[in-house]
Design an enzyme around this catalytic site. Structure first.
Site, PDB file in Angstrom:
ATOM      1  N   SER A  35      41.716  -2.601 -75.566  1.00  0.00           N
ATOM      2  CA  SER A  35      42.231  -2.669 -74.208  1.00  0.00           C
ATOM      3  C   SER A  35      42.339  -1.242 -73.700  1.00  0.00           C
ATOM      4  O   SER A  35      42.710  -0.340 -74.461  1.00  0.00           O
ATOM      5  CB  SER A  35      43.604  -3.358 -74.213  1.00  0.00           C
ATOM      6  OG  SER A  35      43.828  -4.067 -73.030  1.00  0.00           O
ATOM      7  N   LYS A  89      39.087 -18.807 -70.017  1.00  0.00           N
ATOM      8  CA  LYS A  89      38.556 -19.451 -68.832  1.00  0.00           C
ATOM      9  C   LYS A  89      38.753 -18.550 -67.621  1.00  0.00           C
ATOM     10  O   LYS A  89      39.697 -17.775 -67.616  1.00  0.00           O
ATOM     11  CB  LYS A  89      39.174 -20.836 -68.608  1.00  0.00           C
ATOM     12  CG  LYS A  89      40.705 -20.907 -68.648  1.00  0.00           C
ATOM     13  CD  LYS A  89      41.602 -20.343 -67.637  1.00  0.00           C
ATOM     14  CE  LYS A  89      41.337 -20.256 -66.208  1.00  0.00           C
ATOM     15  NZ  LYS A  89      42.521 -19.727 -65.457  1.00  0.00           N
TER      16      LYS A  89
HETATM   17  P1  NAP Z   1      45.749  -9.696 -66.731  1.00  0.00           P
HETATM   18  O1  NAP Z   1      47.215  -9.818 -66.968  1.00  0.00           O
HETATM   19  O2  NAP Z   1      45.258  -8.956 -65.543  1.00  0.00           O
HETATM   20  O3  NAP Z   1      45.148  -9.127 -68.072  1.00  0.00           O
HETATM   21  C1  NAP Z   1      43.790  -8.893 -68.271  1.00  0.00           C
HETATM   22  C2  NAP Z   1      43.622  -7.558 -68.994  1.00  0.00           C
HETATM   23  O4  NAP Z   1      42.227  -7.249 -69.033  1.00  0.00           O
HETATM   24  C3  NAP Z   1      44.283  -6.414 -68.250  1.00  0.00           C
HETATM   25  O5  NAP Z   1      45.626  -6.232 -68.639  1.00  0.00           O
HETATM   26  C4  NAP Z   1      43.418  -5.222 -68.589  1.00  0.00           C
HETATM   27  O6  NAP Z   1      43.916  -4.556 -69.747  1.00  0.00           O
HETATM   28  C5  NAP Z   1      42.066  -5.841 -68.915  1.00  0.00           C
HETATM   29  N1  NAP Z   1      41.163  -5.531 -67.801  1.00  0.00           N
HETATM   30  C6  NAP Z   1      41.416  -5.651 -66.492  1.00  0.00           C
HETATM   31  N2  NAP Z   1      40.371  -5.232 -65.764  1.00  0.00           N
HETATM   32  C7  NAP Z   1      39.459  -4.824 -66.641  1.00  0.00           C
HETATM   33  C8  NAP Z   1      38.172  -4.248 -66.500  1.00  0.00           C
HETATM   34  N3  NAP Z   1      37.631  -4.009 -65.282  1.00  0.00           N
HETATM   35  N4  NAP Z   1      37.476  -3.963 -67.607  1.00  0.00           N
HETATM   36  C9  NAP Z   1      38.013  -4.186 -68.823  1.00  0.00           C
HETATM   37  N5  NAP Z   1      39.239  -4.704 -69.021  1.00  0.00           N
HETATM   38  C10 NAP Z   1      39.944  -5.026 -67.936  1.00  0.00           C
HETATM   39  O7  NAP Z   1      45.082 -11.157 -66.611  1.00  0.00           O
HETATM   40  P2  NAP Z   1      45.479 -12.470 -67.403  1.00  0.00           P
HETATM   41  O8  NAP Z   1      46.428 -13.285 -66.628  1.00  0.00           O
HETATM   42  O9  NAP Z   1      45.805 -12.132 -68.820  1.00  0.00           O
HETATM   43  O10 NAP Z   1      44.106 -13.259 -67.309  1.00  0.00           O
HETATM   44  C11 NAP Z   1      42.973 -12.876 -68.062  1.00  0.00           C
HETATM   45  C12 NAP Z   1      42.056 -14.094 -68.174  1.00  0.00           C
HETATM   46  O11 NAP Z   1      42.802 -15.148 -68.789  1.00  0.00           O
HETATM   47  C13 NAP Z   1      41.606 -14.616 -66.816  1.00  0.00           C
HETATM   48  O12 NAP Z   1      40.286 -15.081 -66.889  1.00  0.00           O
HETATM   49  C14 NAP Z   1      42.539 -15.778 -66.539  1.00  0.00           C
HETATM   50  O13 NAP Z   1      41.935 -16.776 -65.749  1.00  0.00           O
HETATM   51  C15 NAP Z   1      42.792 -16.298 -67.943  1.00  0.00           C
HETATM   52  N6  NAP Z   1      44.056 -17.013 -68.074  1.00  0.00           N
HETATM   53  C16 NAP Z   1      45.214 -16.530 -67.501  1.00  0.00           C
HETATM   54  C17 NAP Z   1      46.376 -17.298 -67.560  1.00  0.00           C
HETATM   55  C18 NAP Z   1      47.685 -16.832 -66.968  1.00  0.00           C
HETATM   56  O14 NAP Z   1      48.613 -17.652 -66.827  1.00  0.00           O
HETATM   57  N7  NAP Z   1      47.862 -15.576 -66.633  1.00  0.00           N
HETATM   58  C19 NAP Z   1      46.380 -18.517 -68.209  1.00  0.00           C
HETATM   59  C20 NAP Z   1      45.209 -18.945 -68.841  1.00  0.00           C
HETATM   60  C21 NAP Z   1      44.066 -18.177 -68.748  1.00  0.00           C
HETATM   61  P3  NAP Z   1      43.635  -2.964 -69.897  1.00  0.00           P
HETATM   62  O15 NAP Z   1      43.946  -2.341 -68.573  1.00  0.00           O
HETATM   63  O16 NAP Z   1      44.544  -2.547 -71.007  1.00  0.00           O
HETATM   64  O17 NAP Z   1      42.178  -2.849 -70.235  1.00  0.00           O
END
Ligand code: NAP
Length: 304
Positions: A35, A89
């Protein structure tokens, strides 16, 4: 022996669900994380998947949990390195990505699992079993939640490929495509775009094949609603609370414990053991159709 796993993109869903599920899993041993800004205590941590693969402990599989817009390149890198791949997803920012990943995984002889966590909600398997024995006449989906509560600060979700309200609505579509005993076809959609955003905040869908409707709305305050209601000639089958509560023929069911991510990783392990892939694109296909057929309505700007 447990499969060695690396996890990529440490954000909300990794902390809320993947880490607890993996801590309790006998199938996987989480050994490394990649990450850009976050680390996971007790693991070998890297900034990128490439660094993890080059310098990290050996892994058999990776779980890719970053936003969908950047997942394809990482998945291709992992497949080329001979790793089994779990995709959070939605499986991609577009449909062609999923098809190409499938072909690449097959050619490389690794497992590709495009996961749909809501399909592992506690009531879904029983709803599917019941509906296979009934005559379905229609369905209505209501998936309404407060985006400020569930997606705070997630700028990517409003960008092209981020899906907007379909980021959560696709979970309902993953359930519908799993439990309904016939093909779903999108006939029409209305999409509400805030003037300052690239993705919709609400959507209304009309289906053919099995007649049905879906309403997705991220402006919901108060009670949060995640319901799939199916009408059958034999009586109603209702999944509420995201699929964790099943009510049949008007008899109210009880909410069952959340085992979505435990089920998801158990299925990934079975796929790897069988040398199979599972990359069902149907929920994403319906979302793509919603954008293709969508009547676009601009509404007031949305600010967090
Ligand atoms: P999030 O909190 O934004 O986390 C995603 C992580 O990916 C970020 O913290 C970031 O970590 C990394 N990232 C972001 N942009 C990036 C980039 N351009 N290149 C590489 N790494 C990047 O999002 P999330 O809610 O965990 O969701 C992530 C996925 O899981 C999505 O597809 C979402 O649909 C799915 N999901 C989410 C939930 C929910 O309730 N939140 C539930 C089920 C599934 P770093 O900055 O440390 O790289």
């Amino acid at each position: 022996m447990a499969l060695r796993l690396g996890i990529v993109g440490v954000g909300k869903i990794v902390r809320d669900q993947h880490l607890p599920a993996l801590a309790a899993s006998g199938d996987f041993d989480l050994v490394a994380a990649a990450s850009r800004n976050a680390t996971v205590e007790g693991l070998a941590n890297f900034k990128t998947l490439e660094a993890l693969l080059a310098e990290g402990p050996e892994v058999d599989a990776v779980a890719l949990c970053m936003p969908p817009q950047v997942r394809f390149a990482a998945a291709m890198t992992a497949i080329a390195a001979g790793k089994h791949v779990l995709l959070e997803k939605p499986p991609g920012a577009g449909l062609s990505e999923v098809a190409i990943l499938n072909e690449a995984a097959e050619a490389a002889g690794v497992t590709l699992f495009a996961s749909w966590h809501s399909r592992h909600a506690a009531g879904v398997a029983e709803a599917r079993r019941l509906l296979a024995e009934r005559r379905v006449t229609g369905f209505a989906i209501a998936w309404k939640e407060d985006v400020r509560r569930w997606h705070p600060g997630q700028a990517w979700i409003w960008e092209p490929g981020g899906l907007g309200v379909f980021d959560s609505g696709i979970n309902a579509l993953s359930i519908a495509t799993e439990i309904l005993p016939g093909p779903l076809m999108l006939r029409a959609s209305r999409l509400l775009f805030p003037a300052n955003r690239h993705a919709p905040i609400a959507a209304e869908l009309t289906f053919g094949g099995i007649p049905g409707t879906a309403v997705f709305d991220w402006r919901q305050t108060g009670p949060q609603i995640w319901d799939v209601a199916v009408e059958t000639e034999e009586g109603p089958v209702l999944l509420t609370r995201g699929g964790s509560c099943l009510s049949v023929d008007g008899k109210l069911g009880e909410a069952m414990p959340d085992r979505e991510y435990a089920g998801l990783y158990a299925h990934f392990a079975v796929l790897i053991a069988r040398n199979e892939s599972d990359a069902d694109p149907r929920p994403l296909r319906l979302v793509a159709d919603a954008f293709l057929l969508g009547e676009r309505i601009e509404i007031d700007s949305f600010n967090e």
